[in-house]
Motif scaffolding. Structure first.
Motif, PDB file in Angstrom:
ATOM      1  N   MET A  32      21.414 -17.398  15.356  1.00  0.00           N
ATOM      2  CA  MET A  32      21.767 -16.028  14.864  1.00  0.00           C
ATOM      3  C   MET A  32      22.606 -15.414  15.297  1.00  0.00           C
ATOM      4  SD  MET A  32      19.709 -15.280  11.063  1.00  0.00           S
ATOM      5  CE  MET A  32      20.278 -14.517  10.304  1.00  0.00           C
ATOM      6  N   LYS A  33      23.432 -14.486  14.737  1.00  0.00           N
ATOM      7  CA  LYS A  33      22.931 -13.538  15.588  1.00  0.00           C
ATOM      8  C   LYS A  33      22.903 -12.070  14.856  1.00  0.00           C
ATOM      9  CE  LYS A  33      26.954 -13.449  18.171  1.00  0.00           C
ATOM     10  NZ  LYS A  33      28.531 -13.566  18.388  1.00  0.00           N
ATOM     11  N   PHE A  34      22.209 -11.753  15.214  1.00  0.00           N
ATOM     12  CA  PHE A  34      21.871  -9.993  15.140  1.00  0.00           C
ATOM     13  C   PHE A  34      22.243  -8.472  15.652  1.00  0.00           C
ATOM     14  CE2 PHE A  34      18.297 -13.447  14.601  1.00  0.00           C
ATOM     15  CZ  PHE A  34      17.541 -13.241  13.840  1.00  0.00           C
ATOM     16  N   THR A  35      22.413  -7.827  14.762  1.00  0.00           N
ATOM     17  CA  THR A  35      23.152  -6.424  15.870  1.00  0.00           C
ATOM     18  C   THR A  35      21.815  -5.282  15.473  1.00  0.00           C
ATOM     19  OG1 THR A  35      23.829  -5.408  12.898  1.00  0.00           O
ATOM     20  CG2 THR A  35      24.841  -6.926  14.027  1.00  0.00           C
ATOM     21  N   GLU A  36      22.182  -3.769  15.774  1.00  0.00           N
ATOM     22  CA  GLU A  36      21.548  -3.502  16.225  1.00  0.00           C
ATOM     23  C   GLU A  36      20.905  -2.847  15.468  1.00  0.00           C
ATOM     24  OE1 GLU A  36      19.925  -1.082  18.907  1.00  0.00           O
ATOM     25  OE2 GLU A  36      20.197  -2.797  18.742  1.00  0.00           O
ATOM     26  N   THR A  37      22.111  -2.438  13.830  1.00  0.00           N
ATOM     27  CA  THR A  37      21.197  -1.520  12.851  1.00  0.00           C
ATOM     28  C   THR A  37      20.654  -3.261  11.774  1.00  0.00           C
ATOM     29  OG1 THR A  37      23.487  -1.121  12.576  1.00  0.00           O
ATOM     30  CG2 THR A  37      22.685  -1.387  10.110  1.00  0.00           C
ATOM     31  N   MET A  38      19.960  -3.946  11.936  1.00  0.00           N
ATOM     32  CA  MET A  38      19.886  -5.215  11.797  1.00  0.00           C
ATOM     33  C   MET A  38      18.334  -5.057  12.163  1.00  0.00           C
ATOM     34  SD  MET A  38      21.754  -8.831  11.384  1.00  0.00           S
ATOM     35  CE  MET A  38      21.020  -9.341  11.096  1.00  0.00           C
ATOM     36  N   LEU A  39      18.000  -4.823  13.014  1.00  0.00           N
ATOM     37  CA  LEU A  39      16.114  -4.709  14.383  1.00  0.00           C
ATOM     38  C   LEU A  39      16.484  -3.394  14.161  1.00  0.00           C
ATOM     39  CD1 LEU A  39      17.857  -7.532  15.859  1.00  0.00           C
ATOM     40  CD2 LEU A  39      17.142  -6.638  18.189  1.00  0.00           C
ATOM     41  N   ASN A  40      17.155  -2.000  13.332  1.00  0.00           N
ATOM     42  CA  ASN A  40      16.755  -1.030  13.662  1.00  0.00           C
ATOM     43  C   ASN A  40      15.907  -0.985  12.677  1.00  0.00           C
ATOM     44  OD1 ASN A  40      17.489   0.485  15.221  1.00  0.00           O
ATOM     45  ND2 ASN A  40      19.376   0.693  15.054  1.00  0.00           N
ATOM     46  N   ASN A  41      16.826  -2.318  11.399  1.00  0.00           N
ATOM     47  CA  ASN A  41      15.441  -2.318   9.832  1.00  0.00           C
ATOM     48  C   ASN A  41      14.649  -2.722   9.922  1.00  0.00           C
ATOM     49  OD1 ASN A  41      17.514  -0.656   7.995  1.00  0.00           O
ATOM     50  ND2 ASN A  41      18.840  -2.318   8.493  1.00  0.00           N
ATOM     51  N   TYR A  42      14.420  -3.590  10.655  1.00  0.00           N
ATOM     52  CA  TYR A  42      13.533  -4.817  11.061  1.00  0.00           C
ATOM     53  C   TYR A  42      11.824  -4.241  11.549  1.00  0.00           C
ATOM     54  CZ  TYR A  42      16.640  -8.537  10.083  1.00  0.00           C
ATOM     55  OH  TYR A  42      18.244 -10.102   9.989  1.00  0.00           O
ATOM     56  N   SER A  43      12.223  -3.221  12.253  1.00  0.00           N
ATOM     57  CA  SER A  43      11.664  -2.016  12.834  1.00  0.00           C
ATOM     58  C   SER A  43      10.741  -0.682  12.152  1.00  0.00           C
ATOM     59  CB  SER A  43      11.983  -1.521  14.378  1.00  0.00           C
ATOM     60  OG  SER A  43      12.936  -0.891  14.136  1.00  0.00           O
ATOM     61  N   LEU A  44      11.414  -0.775  11.225  1.00  0.00           N
ATOM     62  CA  LEU A  44      11.049   0.175  10.260  1.00  0.00           C
ATOM     63  C   LEU A  44       9.173   0.544   9.982  1.00  0.00           C
ATOM     64  CD1 LEU A  44      13.861   0.768   7.628  1.00  0.00           C
ATOM     65  CD2 LEU A  44      12.826   2.252   9.792  1.00  0.00           C
ATOM     66  N   PRO A  45       8.255   1.541   9.803  1.00  0.00           N
ATOM     67  CA  PRO A  45       7.051   1.405   9.581  1.00  0.00           C
ATOM     68  C   PRO A  45       6.835   1.424   7.880  1.00  0.00           C
ATOM     69  CG  PRO A  45       8.095   3.590  10.531  1.00  0.00           C
ATOM     70  CD  PRO A  45       9.076   2.595  10.187  1.00  0.00           C
ATOM     71  N   LEU A  46       5.481   1.373   7.505  1.00  0.00           N
ATOM     72  CA  LEU A  46       5.299   1.662   6.482  1.00  0.00           C
ATOM     73  C   LEU A  46       5.579   2.245   5.986  1.00  0.00           C
ATOM     74  CD1 LEU A  46       1.447   0.959   6.091  1.00  0.00           C
ATOM     75  CD2 LEU A  46       3.062  -1.048   5.502  1.00  0.00           C
ATOM     76  N   SER A  47       6.293   2.731   4.420  1.00  0.00           N
ATOM     77  CA  SER A  47       6.929   3.654   3.707  1.00  0.00           C
ATOM     78  C   SER A  47       5.541   4.300   3.192  1.00  0.00           C
ATOM     79  CB  SER A  47       7.244   2.964   2.236  1.00  0.00           C
ATOM     80  OG  SER A  47       6.679   2.194   1.784  1.00  0.00           O
ATOM     81  N   GLN A  48       5.817   5.516   2.599  1.00  0.00           N
ATOM     82  CA  GLN A  48       4.526   6.207   2.199  1.00  0.00           C
ATOM     83  C   GLN A  48       3.877   6.169   0.852  1.00  0.00           C
ATOM     84  OE1 GLN A  48       6.320  10.717   1.811  1.00  0.00           O
ATOM     85  NE2 GLN A  48       6.153  11.272   4.011  1.00  0.00           N
ATOM     86  N   THR A  49       5.385   5.465   0.175  1.00  0.00           N
ATOM     87  CA  THR A  49       4.817   5.213  -0.828  1.00  0.00           C
ATOM     88  C   THR A  49       3.106   3.952  -0.653  1.00  0.00           C
ATOM     89  OG1 THR A  49       6.695   4.594  -2.680  1.00  0.00           O
ATOM     90  CG2 THR A  49       4.795   3.436  -2.901  1.00  0.00           C
ATOM     91  N   GLU A  50       4.160   2.909   0.663  1.00  0.00           N
ATOM     92  CA  GLU A  50       3.137   2.112   1.033  1.00  0.00           C
ATOM     93  C   GLU A  50       1.450   2.547   1.438  1.00  0.00           C
ATOM     94  OE1 GLU A  50       6.081  -2.268   2.094  1.00  0.00           O
ATOM     95  OE2 GLU A  50       5.883   0.192   3.132  1.00  0.00           O
ATOM     96  N   ASP A  51       1.943   3.655   2.188  1.00  0.00           N
ATOM     97  CA  ASP A  51       1.079   3.833   2.955  1.00  0.00           C
ATOM     98  C   ASP A  51      -0.213   4.233   2.092  1.00  0.00           C
ATOM     99  OD1 ASP A  51      -0.955   5.617   4.461  1.00  0.00           O
ATOM    100  OD2 ASP A  51       0.559   7.266   4.318  1.00  0.00           O
ATOM    101  N   GLN A  52       0.022   5.259   0.614  1.00  0.00           N
ATOM    102  CA  GLN A  52      -0.315   5.091  -0.347  1.00  0.00           C
ATOM    103  C   GLN A  52      -1.362   4.682  -1.135  1.00  0.00           C
ATOM    104  OE1 GLN A  52      -0.991   8.644  -1.005  1.00  0.00           O
ATOM    105  NE2 GLN A  52      -2.846   8.113  -2.163  1.00  0.00           N
ATOM    106  N   GLN A  53      -0.541   3.530  -1.617  1.00  0.00           N
ATOM    107  CA  GLN A  53      -0.803   1.881  -2.367  1.00  0.00           C
ATOM    108  C   GLN A  53      -1.961   1.143  -1.090  1.00  0.00           C
ATOM    109  OE1 GLN A  53       3.096   0.214  -2.701  1.00  0.00           O
ATOM    110  NE2 GLN A  53       3.048   0.793  -4.540  1.00  0.00           N
ATOM    111  N   CYS A  54      -1.782   1.717  -0.156  1.00  0.00           N
ATOM    112  CA  CYS A  54      -3.031   1.226   0.467  1.00  0.00           C
ATOM    113  C   CYS A  54      -3.984   1.886   0.563  1.00  0.00           C
ATOM    114  CB  CYS A  54      -2.679   1.217   2.358  1.00  0.00           C
ATOM    115  SG  CYS A  54      -1.247  -0.180   2.720  1.00  0.00           S
TER     116      CYS A  54
END
Length: 319
Positions: A1-23
């Motif tokens: 499967m071929k991966f692009t820099e945009t795809m890996l940038n999306n995969y590498s994102l940390p928790l969102s503020q919403t998820e942080d608050q839910q934790c």
């Protein structure tokens, strides 16, 4: 499967503020459920156990001297989660009653410890009753944990009642404070599991800082790619855990991350996978991210990891 820099940038994102608050909401709900047992908080609010982590914790104490430490562990605590619907792991650690391990010839008497009698109701039973009183039918007892179903306010949570584990085997002065601390999970099946989540959190944070914050980005990427491999029918992806992959990348020397820090993520990830492929003999000695337990303690687990790495290098292509 071929991966692009945009795809890996999306995969590498940390928790969102919403998820942080839910934790935060999830751990606070557990803490509030324990207060009717006579516990009060030692801190005004939950806070990270270590800087640059989401390992929120609180210490509780009762008027009778019982002590509990409640903290987030696992992928949310380590900020390596990639599936927004996965459970939050919350350790509920009994501190005043603990399990010990000594070097030969040493026993409780050397440290002034006494053996307590087993209670009619186990610590896990007490925690389950408190959670049921608070959350009712949203609570389900599992072999190693107690599941609390989530809602829009909090995430699904697996609370893990456990006991403090203290390893004194390297202490030669009979110092009751000189131990390696872990947790002992006593499953309903009778199995006892010793883990070191606090060391895992600290080591992951230190590795991330040392690698210019690329380590956890690469962990999120490899976890996401593992899911994609499974969806594409590659069976080896189902034989390794997300925790194992986090530990696998923790074992790669820091200098390899720094060597490629000026390159695109797609190239850095490619080079890290090639390092793993070219150094498979080292897997026998790799440790979990806690730095204590072997990552692959059996021949079977070693072979499964090697197969996953080989399949990963074949699966991964980049633009």
């Amino acid at each position: 499967m071929k991966f692009t820099e945009t795809m890996l940038n999306n995969y590498s994102l940390p928790l969102s503020q919403t998820e942080d608050q839910q934790c935060k909401n999830a751990i606070n709900m557990v803490i509030n459920a324990l207060k009717p047992l006579g516990f009060h908080e030692k801190r005004t609010s939950v806070e990270p156990m270590y800087a640059e982590t989401y390992a929120y914790f609180q210490e509780l104490e009762s008027s009778s001297g019982k002590k509990i430490k409640v903290f987030l562990q696992g992928s949310y605590a380590n900020n390596t989660n990639v599936r927004t619907q996965s459970d939050v792991d919350i350790a509920v650690v009994e501190e005043d009653v603990f399990q010990t391990h000594y070097r030969a010839g040493v026993s409780n008497s050397n440290y002034g410890f006494v053996t307590v009698q087993a209670q009619a109701k186990t610590f896990k039973d007490e925690i389950e009753d408190a959670l049921r009183e608070r959350f009712g039918s949203d609570v389900k007892r599992k072999n190693k944990s107690i599941k609390i179903n989530g809602n829009s306010y909090r995430k699904d949570a697996d609370s893990v009642p456990c006991r403090r584990y203290k390893d004194f085997s390297c202490d030669y002065s009979n110092n009751p404070m000189n131990y390696v601390g872990g947790i002992t999970i006593i499953a309903d099946s009778g199995e006892e599991i010793i883990n070191y989540p606090e060391q895992h959190i600290k080591n992951g944070k230190d590795k991330n800082v040392a690698t210019n914050h690329y380590y956890k980005k690469m962990v999120r990427i490899i976890k996401k790619i593992r899911y994609l491999m499974g969806e594409n029918g590659i069976s080896s992806a189902t034989n390794v855990s997300s925790f194992a992959l986090e530990s696998l990348l923790w074992n790669i020397p820091t200098e390899y991350y720094l060597e490629y820090k000026e390159h695109r993520k797609v190239f850095m990830f490619y080079m890290l996978t090639r390092h793993l492929q070219n150094n498979q003999s080292a897997i026998n000695y790799y440790k979990e991210a806690n730095g204590i337990k072997l990552l692959c303690p059996s021949n079977d687990s070693i072979e499964k990891m090697k197969l996953f790495i080989s399949d990963l290098t074949k699966f991964y292509e980049y633009d």
